[in-house]
Design an enzyme around this catalytic site. Structure first.
Site, PDB file in Angstrom:
ATOM      1  NE  ARG A   1      -4.100   1.727   0.691  1.00  0.00           N
ATOM      2  CZ  ARG A   1      -5.008   2.064  -0.157  1.00  0.00           C
ATOM      3  NH1 ARG A   1      -4.965   1.819  -1.342  1.00  0.00           N
ATOM      4  NH2 ARG A   1      -6.060   2.682   0.127  1.00  0.00           N
TER       5      ARG A   1
ATOM      6  CB  THR B   1      -9.039  -1.693  -7.767  1.00  0.00           C
ATOM      7  OG1 THR B   1     -10.419  -1.792  -7.780  1.00  0.00           O
ATOM      8  CG2 THR B   1      -8.527  -0.998  -6.562  1.00  0.00           C
TER       9      THR B   1
ATOM     10  CB  SER C   1     -12.411  -1.367  -0.527  1.00  0.00           C
ATOM     11  OG  SER C   1     -12.974  -0.175   0.246  1.00  0.00           O
TER      12      SER C   1
END
Length: 561
Positions: free
Chosen positions: A93, A378, A443
């Site tokens: 991340r 994504t 998410s």
């Protein structure tokens, strides 16, 4: 065997969604673009591992699906090694530059408009995808690192035809793309018009960047001239960010044990927070208290998916954040006693009027819930190699084309906009507030499921904050309703988003609205553009076969042998 109500539902889908799953005997790659899937399979055919294939897939996605993921973004990865019985999670991340503070997205004390915040350098996080993949390759790679970039370099130099989805994304984002000279030159023509479907897109600048990555490893992005260009682009924009060379040089991925939860006859595992997997597991824990086998196409199944999701989102908005900065009660949230207590709040007859967060194990400091805000972008990748190693990876640049900035042929992310724009609410801190060095809540939920200790299922999805619901539904479809991966990926969507239950408009799922409203459910029908990619393992004694499915709402492909 598909039961009659669900079969009736599937028969009402467009014919394009009713394709059969792809079947393979040895190895398989499922990715969100055919060229990316083929690049991954080429690595497997060369004797490579699942991680080798993932590096090749990510490099090609940077070229062919730059609106969704790329080397300028971040990712979460879950890897299963059947030889050592090790399940490892990697956190790639993005991180906030060290100098940022909680007021990053405030103007005169009020949250900035989302588009105003994300276009430019302000929301760019320190990218982590390539550092993460490099670390995973050291542990599980078989082929030389440099070889993994060859397909993407060739495609970047020769060009590829722009797909319908990329053409639509360029057209939708053209106004903001043309503000950045490099993005304009890459995605618009000489007259400033968006490149059209079928046009050949070449990206020689990306080819050179990929050559540097092949030769130097991830250092090519985190140190030296490319890193300097990233910093200059971020800091010199009219909407500047605070990233420095030290931020880039100091980035490190995290490797951790996966978190797992029993679900019926299975064990389902995900990366720990700040990924979204813990929320998926909590929803499964709630669903485990109910019979999901009864009329899976009916109102009760929709009620359970929505109500369990609404309850879990209440906990998510209160507690989920980077555990390195804000204590996250993951163990408490997944504790069977706590989940059982929360499950008692669910009813098939009447919706919870206002789902509120619980207090797992009388968890710590008082926190405020994060107000809802957009999450986007994504792509998901699922891979099984010839030796049975499995990989589930979700990767992102956040919004379409991230920050709308291009450096050396690749898109920079706008991942910091996944932090709460408000650092506190009514005097209480928000767990997911902006802090220097912190990773924003995500998410992204790459999952792997096991049965009896053996690999059973790989799943994950694109779709911003709706990823959580998409992944839950894919698990219910495969593990509860025994749909094959292609049918599961095509299933009309029902899922929660914060306090709402959403139904996929234009599908038979939307016909459930009146019945749900009658039970007190706050419902909204909307486009639900998922990107679910799934591999399921079938066994017959010592033999196995792989079944792959890809979301018909996108341009994904399954490539297997």
């Amino acid at each position: 065997m598909i039961r009659a109500p669900l079969l009736a539902l599937l028969l009402l889908l467009p014919a394009a969604t009713l394709a059969q799953p792809v079947v393979a005997e040895r190895q398989m790659v499922v990715a969100s673009h055919p060229l990316a899937a083929e690049a991954g399979r080429a690595m497997l055919r060369a004797g490579g591992s699942a991680v080798d294939a993932a590096v090749a897939v990510q490099a090609v996605l940077s070229l062919v699906e730059p609106q969704a993921s790329g080397i300028g973004g971040g990712a979460f990865l879950l890897h299963w090694n059947p030889g050592s019985r090790e399940l490892a999670a990697w956190d790639g991340r993005e991180t906030a530059p060290a100098a940022v503070r909680g007021d990053l997205f405030l103007r005169d004390g009020r949250p900035m408009a989302f588009l105003e915040a994300i276009v430019g350098g302000r929301a760019v996080g320190v990218p982590g995808a390539m550092r993460m993949l490099e670390d995973a390759h050291r542990a599980h790679g078989k082929l030389p690192w440099a070889d993994l970039f060859a397909p993407a370099i060739r495609l970047a130099e020769e060009g590829f035809p722009i797909s319908p989805r990329l053409a639509q994304a360029i057209a939708t984002s053209a106004e903001t793309l043309r503000r950045d000279p490099a993005a304009r030159a890459l995605f618009l023509d000489a007259a400033g018009a968006p490149l059209a479907e079928g046009a050949t897109l070449r990206n020689p600048a990306l080819a050179e960047t990929l050559r540097a990555l092949a030769e130097q490893g991830a250092d090519a992005l985190h140190r030296g001239p490319i890193a300097a260009d990233i910093v200059n682009t971020v800091r010199r924009h009219a909407n500047p960010g605070l990233m420095t060379a030290d931020d880039l040089a100091g980035y490190a991925p995290r490797r951790a044990a996966a978190i797992c939860l029993p679900y019926r006859a299975y064990t389902v595992c995900s990366p720990p927070p700040p990924s979204g997997g813990a929320v998926v597991l909590q929803i499964l824990g709630l669903l485990g208290h109910f019979d999901m086998d009864a009329d899976p196409a009916g109102i009760d199944a929709a009620m359970l998916l929505g109500e369990a999701g609404r309850l879990a989102f209440a906990d998510r908005n209160r507690y989920m954040a980077d555990p390195g900065f804000s204590p996250v009660p993951t163990v408490g949230l997944l504790d069977p006693a706590y989940v059982t207590l929360r499950a008692q709040m669910l009813s098939l007859d009447r919706a919870n009027s206002a789902p509120r967060p619980g207090n797992p194990r009388r968890f710590g400091p008082p926190l405020a819930s994060q107000p809802p805000q957009p999450e986007n972008g994504t792509a998901h990748i699922a891979i099984v190699d010839a030796e049975g190693r499995a990989l589930s990876m979700t990767t992102t640049v956040e919004s379409a084309f991230g920050a709308r900035l291009v450096v050396r042929g690749f898109v920079l992310n706008n991942q910091l906009s996944d932090f709460s724009f408000l650092p506190e609410v009514e005097g209480r801190p928000v767990a997911n507030r902006v802090e220097g060095g912190k990773r924003p809540r995500s998410s992204m939920s790459p999952l792997i499921a096991f049965r009896g200790g053996d690999l059973e299922l790989i799943t994950g999805s694109a779709g911003g904050s709706r990823i959580i619901g998409y992944v839950v539904q894919s698990l219910a479809a495969t593990l509860d309703w025994n749909l094959d991966p292609q049918a599961a990926a095509a299933l009309p969507h029902v899922g929660a988003l914060n306090a709402l239950t959403e139904l996929e408009q234009g599908t038979v799922a939307a016909s459930l609205a009146a019945a749900l409203i009658g039970r007190g459910v706050p419902v909204e029908a909307r486009e639900m553009n998922s990107g679910t990619n799934i591999i399921r393992v079938q066994r017959d004694g010592e033999s196995r076969r792989l079944l792959g499915g890809t979301d018909p709402r996108r341009e994904g492909a399954v490539a297997g042998d």
